[in-house]
Design a protein around this motif. Structure first.
Motif, mmCIF file in Angstrom:
data_model
loop_
_atom_site.group_PDB
_atom_site.id
_atom_site.type_symbol
_atom_site.label_atom_id
_atom_site.label_comp_id
_atom_site.label_asym_id
_atom_site.label_seq_id
_atom_site.Cartn_x
_atom_site.Cartn_y
_atom_site.Cartn_z
ATOM 1 N N TRP A 297 42.917 89.621 126.977
ATOM 2 C CA TRP A 297 43.780 90.430 126.148
ATOM 3 C C TRP A 297 45.195 89.907 126.241
ATOM 4 O O TRP A 297 45.515 89.269 127.215
ATOM 5 N N PRO A 298 46.071 90.124 125.288
ATOM 6 C CA PRO A 298 45.832 90.883 124.058
ATOM 7 C C PRO A 298 44.985 90.132 123.009
ATOM 8 O O PRO A 298 44.246 90.740 122.286
ATOM 9 N N ARG A 300 41.941 87.850 121.588
ATOM 10 C CA ARG A 300 40.559 87.657 122.020
ATOM 11 C C ARG A 300 40.236 86.179 121.972
ATOM 12 O O ARG A 300 40.159 85.594 120.893
ATOM 13 N N LEU A 331 33.031 97.092 127.068
ATOM 14 C CA LEU A 331 34.205 97.167 126.202
ATOM 15 C C LEU A 331 34.229 96.030 125.184
ATOM 16 O O LEU A 331 34.694 96.198 124.067
ATOM 17 N N ALA A 334 30.712 95.806 122.060
ATOM 18 C CA ALA A 334 30.668 96.384 120.704
ATOM 19 C C ALA A 334 31.311 95.415 119.711
ATOM 20 O O ALA A 334 30.823 95.245 118.584
ATOM 21 N N ARG B 83 30.133 104.286 116.744
ATOM 22 C CA ARG B 83 30.583 102.926 116.478
ATOM 23 C C ARG B 83 30.245 101.964 117.615
ATOM 24 O O ARG B 83 30.878 100.928 117.782
ATOM 25 N N GLY B 84 29.314 102.345 118.446
ATOM 26 C CA GLY B 84 28.799 101.416 119.457
ATOM 27 C C GLY B 84 29.490 101.476 120.806
ATOM 28 O O GLY B 84 29.225 100.662 121.683
ATOM 29 N N MET B 85 30.430 102.419 120.964
ATOM 30 C CA MET B 85 31.065 102.527 122.279
ATOM 31 C C MET B 85 30.222 103.472 123.135
ATOM 32 O O MET B 85 29.927 104.583 122.710
ATOM 33 N N TRP B 97 40.915 106.475 120.534
ATOM 34 C CA TRP B 97 40.210 105.686 119.510
ATOM 35 C C TRP B 97 39.597 106.623 118.470
ATOM 36 O O TRP B 97 39.663 106.361 117.270
ATOM 37 N N LYS B 133 42.676 97.073 127.779
ATOM 38 C CA LYS B 133 41.605 96.934 126.774
ATOM 39 C C LYS B 133 41.627 98.146 125.836
ATOM 40 O O LYS B 133 41.315 98.040 124.656
ATOM 41 N N GLN B 136 44.155 97.232 123.391
ATOM 42 C CA GLN B 136 43.735 96.084 122.599
ATOM 43 C C GLN B 136 42.871 96.585 121.439
ATOM 44 O O GLN B 136 43.092 96.243 120.273
ATOM 45 N N ILE B 137 41.909 97.417 121.768
ATOM 46 C CA ILE B 137 40.991 97.927 120.742
ATOM 47 C C ILE B 137 41.738 98.838 119.772
ATOM 48 O O ILE B 137 41.601 98.715 118.545
ATOM 49 N N GLU B 140 44.068 96.678 117.560
ATOM 50 C CA GLU B 140 43.307 95.847 116.615
ATOM 51 C C GLU B 140 42.824 96.722 115.459
ATOM 52 O O GLU B 140 42.954 96.360 114.291
ATOM 53 N N ASN B 141 42.271 97.864 115.812
ATOM 54 C CA ASN B 141 41.690 98.722 114.782
ATOM 55 C C ASN B 141 42.737 99.342 113.873
ATOM 56 O O ASN B 141 42.434 99.682 112.719
ATOM 57 N N MET B 146 51.496 95.135 119.387
ATOM 58 C CA MET B 146 51.354 95.653 120.766
ATOM 59 C C MET B 146 51.950 94.690 121.774
ATOM 60 O O MET B 146 52.096 93.507 121.511
#
Ligand code: SF4
Ligand code: SF4
Lengths: 376, 443
Positions: A297-298, A300, A331, A334, B83-85, B97, B133, B136-137, B140-141, B146
């Motif tokens: 991170w950040p 990928r 993490l 997905a 959503r797969g988490m 999220w 993380k 990060q997610i 990104e979404n 950031m």
């Protein structure tokens, strides 16, 4: 051709005990592949990766709850508490995930050893200043080692350590390249034993064994149908039973041609580029190696790396290998799964516990393999 | 007849209003021509005070508010799982999220919002890798710029290598934020904000020390309400003033012997983020057993900065850089001072797994200094970082002769909270320690 590697891996504790007897040296266990082994080797120490035995131990639950700690760490810690690693003189943790960290602290407290060291490796290997930061942490580590062994670790010693490990990684990569062939000359099971045995052996001895293999390998004739080319993506893969099942027991042929795991290519992908400041050279290698999810991170970098491997090794299908309660990989998974889907890549996620339901896994792997064949 | 006199906290209403107003300010920032910053509170959010019209929100209180409103929190989590988490991933992360996926949020008073509150800039600190993380997610979404800080190892504190590393990141973050939001960073505002943060955090330590008194003037459930100003706005003049007022009020309670729990008979320390969807368990302990939770490594360190006296003695407040006369005239000096101060035991730094060696010791010191009769440590499976060290903290406290148990719960996921079982566990614990039940047990 690879039997000797498998044999040593199976008898890894005997190997380490014998090494101690032969050399009079010290043995240090490390949890994660971010522990720098080069300075240990430079100090005349044998670094041994601590792995589990796929056996439960009721000694772990007092320290780490079974529904929280990842199965790999609980297994490894269990082996420590049961005394399998009684030959260790010290332990080192190169910081990565929470689970290896906690396993380290429990080990340090409840299995007293002469030496223990928690090395503050950057969490992110992209941050500004991380290379300098890690080089300074290495210097502290080196000082601690020197104090322990009672002698200075010179630049010449470090060069020897670097040389031995660079050679090791290069030889592993050379052997792995034969997996790119249409009929791979090395199976996934063999590759795992090869790479993993390196992590518990004296690298010079491992190098000598690999050189012997490389003399014969180009002439090797494989009498098996390679079938579907599989890539394994995950953390620490020590599951030899699973690898064997995929390649030798399924009704549909398959070969594991590559991995993105810290016991495989992620660990062996890059070398230390020599420079005057040896510790900085080592810092650069660890900061720039293919990252594990904890350190990715950040940006990928794992996804492009995985895609690169898929292309280079002509991968047909992917298995996401997830240890139970391994949140770091969950993490990322997905996102990886989404990317694989977008590429049209058949993907199967399997959750590994200390013991695995091999029959059930076989059914699921075979079901995935069916989707890679031109049969409806 | 009660053992002690008790009174409600006078500042209670003001604190609630403070929280509501701050959330309102954040959500309405764009309407008012202001910028939204969302940042993890570990190692400060005060670096954004240099932006003149910034409204800064701490991401943990942002998440905790969603978790507290359990129906909405659950919807957020289910959306993530769709959503797969996986279920076992971090509760706080899934709250935020999920809010982002649903593009909805909730105010502290329960009013639903039709927008989740996308920030103009976001940041996090790797107390644990997952804390970054998480962002990060999220970023990104939501296509949010950031900055993710690498906080490697906060113990032993006073480590020049860490201070240099973190200061460099903070200066870099400021530059990146300037570019991202297109506004200049004003050093004078930054200096003022950081100095305020030192005051607010230092006062918090004094307030926590007052809670060492018997009877305890505050119980932990009440303290949770008072953490919000320091977590979301420690840099503000209003927070500095509010913390002073709170200190005066608590001191007054101590002087007059006013207790949080009228029948205090068993002092408890806990650990970790509480199970927000089930805070009534605190009232159960009080009502049934006169059990008062006097603090935890979580709540004590969360809004203050602490160290060991002479590096091994009792837990004491870290003197602030202002008290120590550290130079604070330039951006770099201020960033350095801030990093230095906050990289002691502050917010959740002791939970950073790299500090495992000291977390257990810290927990034990707290048990002793806050005169705990026992420990009930929350094994928060919603946060792996906290849950992993919890059993060893329990072992350390119990081995020192202070009875201690772990109870399993989740800071955010109501599905993982079994209140009946928790209560049963507490009953057995009290019984084993000969603590008299104050009410008749329901048939
Ligand atoms: S399996 Fe996951 S949690 Fe366990 S050691 Fe590896 S990365 Fe850490
Ligand atoms: S599990 Fe804990 S440390 Fe990790 S992101 Fe969630 S709150 Fe942060």
């Amino acid at each position: 051709m690879f039997e000797k590697f498998s044999e040593i891996l199976t008898n890894r504790h005997e190997y380490a005990r014998d090494w101690k007897k032969r050399t009079g040296g010290k043995v240090v266990g490390f949890f994660c592949s971010y522990a720098p082994e080069e300075p240990l080797k430079a100090a005349g120490i044998l670094p041994v990766r601590i792995i589990g035995g796929h056996k439960s131990s009721d000694k772990v639950a007092k320290y780490i709850a079974p529904n929280i700690g990842c199965s790999f760490c609980r297994d490894a810690l269990g082996r420590g508490l049961e005394g399998d690693y009684d030959y260790l003189d010290g332990i080192v943790q190169g910081q990565t995930c929470l689970h290896t960290g906690e396993a380290f602290w429990v080990w340090q407290k409840h299995i007293p050893l002469e030496f223990s060291y928690f090395l503050a490796v950057p969490h992110s290997t992209q941050t500004i200043g991380r290379e300098e930061y890690l080089a300074v942490e290495y210097a502290k580590f080196k000082t601690a080692l020197e104090k322990w062994i009672g002698k200075e670790i010179t630049n010449e010693d470090l060069d020897r350590g670097i040389e031995s490990y660079n050679t090791n990684r290069q030889l592993i990569r050379q052997i792995f390249e034969y997996r790119q062939q249409d009929n791979p000359l090395v199976t996934g099971s063999e590759a795992l034993d090869l790479a993993l045995s390196g992590q518990i052996m004296d690298r010079d001895e491992h190098n000598a064994m690999m050189r012997e293999v490389l003399k014969k390998l180009p002439e090797r004739k494989m009498d098996r149908d390679p079938g579907t080319r599989i890539m394994i993506i995950g953390s620490v893969n020590t599951d030899r039973e699973f690898m064997h099942m995929v390649e030798h027991e399924c009704d549909i042929p398959a070969t594991i041609v590559i991995d993105d795991t810290c016991t495989g290519i992620r660990y062996n992908f890059n070398d230390v580029n020599p420079q005057e400041d040896r510790l900085m050279a080592i810092s650069l290698r660890y900061n720039h190696r293919p990252p594990c999810p904890n350190k990715d991170w950040p940006r990928r970098r794992r996804i492009p790396f995985i895609k690169h491997l898929i292309k280079a090794y002509k991968v047909d299908a992917v298995i996401l290998f997830n240890h139970k309660f391994c949140q770091p990989h969950q993490l990322d998974n997905a996102v990886i799964e989404r990317e694989m889907k977008a590429m049209g890549m058949p993907t199967l996620t399997l959750e590994f516990d200390i013991r695995i339901p091999i029959g059930q896994f076989r059914t699921r792997v075979e079901a995935m393999l069916e989707t890679t064949m031109d049969i409806i | 007849m009660s053992k002690y006199k008790t009174e409600p906290m006078k500042l209670w209403k003001r604190i609630k209003e403070f929280k509501q107003n701050h959330f309102k300010e954040y959500h309405e920032a764009h309407k008012n021509g202001r910028l939204r910053f969302l940042g993890a509170t570990a190692l400060s959010i005060s670096q954004y005070t240099g932006f003149e019209n910034a409204v800064i929100m701490g991401s943990e209180p942002f998440a905790a508010n969603i978790a507290f409103w359990k129906d909405f929190g659950l919807k957020c989590m289910e959306e993530c799982e769709r959503r797969g988490m996986t279920r076992e991933l971090c509760g706080y992360s899934k709250c935020v999220w999920g809010a982002q996926f649903l593009n909805k949020n909730i105010m502290p008073d329960g009013t639903m919002l039709s927008e989740w509150g996308k920030p103009d800039f976001a940041s996090s600190f790797s107390l644990a890798p997952c804390h970054c993380k998480w962002f990060q997610i999220l970023c990104e979404n939501s296509d949010t710029p950031m900055y993710l800080f690498d906080l490697t190892k906060a113990y032993p504190y006073n480590d020049e290598n860490l201070i240099k590393y973190m200061t460099g990141q903070m200066l870099d973050c400021i530059e990146q934020a300037e570019k991202a939001v297109g506004q200049p960073f004003i050093d004078e505002l930054f200096i003022k904000g950081v100095k305020n943060e030192f005051k607010s955090y230092r006062t918090w330590c004094d307030i926590m020390i007052l809670n060492q008194t018997t009877p305890a003037p505050m119980d932990e459930k009440t303290i949770f309400s008072f953490i919000v100003p320091n977590l979301t706005k420690a840099y503000g003049d209003d927070t500095v003033a509010l913390m002073q007022e709170l200190k005066e009020e608590v001191r007054d309670r101590v002087n007059r012997g006013i207790a949080a729990v009228a029948n205090e008979q068993f002092r408890i320390i806990t650990d970790a983020i509480p199970p927000w969807p089930a805070l009534e368990l605190y009232r159960y302990l009080e009502r049934e057993y006169g059990g008062v939770v006097v603090g935890s490594p979580y709540v004590i360190c969360l809004c203050g900065s602490w160290k060991f006296e002479n590096d091994e003695g009792d837990l004491i407040p870290t003197p602030t850089p202002v008290e120590l006369g550290m130079p604070m005239n330039t951006r770099e000096e201020v960033a350095r001072a801030l990093v230095w101060y906050r990289s002691h035991f502050s917010t959740e730094t002791p939970y950073n797994i790299a500090c495992g060696e000291v977390l257990h010791e810290l927990t034990l010191k707290i048990a002793k200094q806050w005169h705990a009769d026992g420990g009930m440590l929350h094994q928060n499976i919603g946060c792996t970082m906290q849950a992993l060290g919890s059993m060893e903290s329990r072992n350390a406290v119990a081995e020192a002769g202070i009875p201690c148990i772990n109870y399993e719960g989740n800071d955010a996921d109501p599905r993982e909270i079994d209140l009946t079982n928790m209560k049963r566990k507490f009953d057995i614990f009290f019984e084993a320690n000969n603590v008299k039940r104050l009410t008749k047990k329901a048939a």
